[in-house]
Design a protein around this motif. Structure first.
Motif: not given
Length: 155
Positions: A5-14
C-alpha cells in the motif's frame, strides 16, 4: 520495510509530481521508481540478500527456477528478466504487433515488452545488443520478479 500500500502511494505521488526518479534504501532493500518519457512509472525492487528472513522465501522460489532456465542451453544467451511482478504484454495494444519476436534484432534501449503492475504499464528494455532467440512467456501471462522473459544471443 515498505508494504504494498505504501509503495502504491509512493508511485501515485511520484507519478503526479515533477520528480523523475526516486530511490529508497532501508535494511538491505532497495526500491527505485523512475518515470519514462510517456509518464509511466517503472518500479525496480531488489530483495535483501543478507538477512535470514529473506533467505527462506528465496529458497522456496528457487525450486521452480530450473524449469524456467531449462531453455538456456548456450552460455552466450542473455536472459531478459522481469523487474517486477505483473502481467506480460508483448505489444503496446491488442491491435498492434509484438515489440519483438524470435529473430528480432535488439539493442540496449529496444523496448521488448510491457509489464503491467498496479495499473501502470512499464516498458521493459533489452539491456543488451543482440538477437531474440526465444520468447519464454505468453501474452497476458502473469510473471514473477526475476522470471526470464526472453533469451537473447548477445553480440
Amino acid at each position: 520495510m515498505l508494504n504494498i500500500k505504501e509503495i502504491h502511494e509512493l508511485i501515485k505521488t511520484i507519478d503526479e509530481s515533477s520528480i523523475d526518479e526516486f530511490v529508497y534504501e532501508n535494511e538491505g532493500v532497495s526500491l527505485k521508481l523512475k518515470k519514462h518519457e510517456a509518464g509511466t512509472v517503472q518500479v525496480m525492487q531488489q530483495a535483501p540478500s543478507a538477512p535470514v528472513q529473506a533467505a527462506a522465501p528465496q529458497a522456496q522460489q528457487a525450486a521452480p527456477a530450473p524449469a524456467q532456465e531449462a531453455p538456456k542451453q548456450d552460455e552466450n544467451l542473455h536472459q531478459i528478466k522481469s523487474p517486477m511482478v505483473g502481467t506480460f504484454y508483448a505489444s503496446s495494444s491488442p491491435e498492434a504487433g509484438p515489440y519483438v519476436t524470435a529473430g528480432s534484432k535488439v539493442n540496449e534501449n529496444t523496448v521488448v515488452c510491457i509489464v503491467e503492475a498496479m495499473k501502470l504499464f512499464n516498458e521493459i528494455e533489452a539491456e543488451v545488443k543482440g538477437e531474440i532467440v526465444e520468447v519464454l512467456v505468453e501474452n497476458g501471462q502473469l510473471v514473477e520478479y526475476g522470471q526470464p522473459l526472453f533469451l537473447v544471443k548477445a553480440e
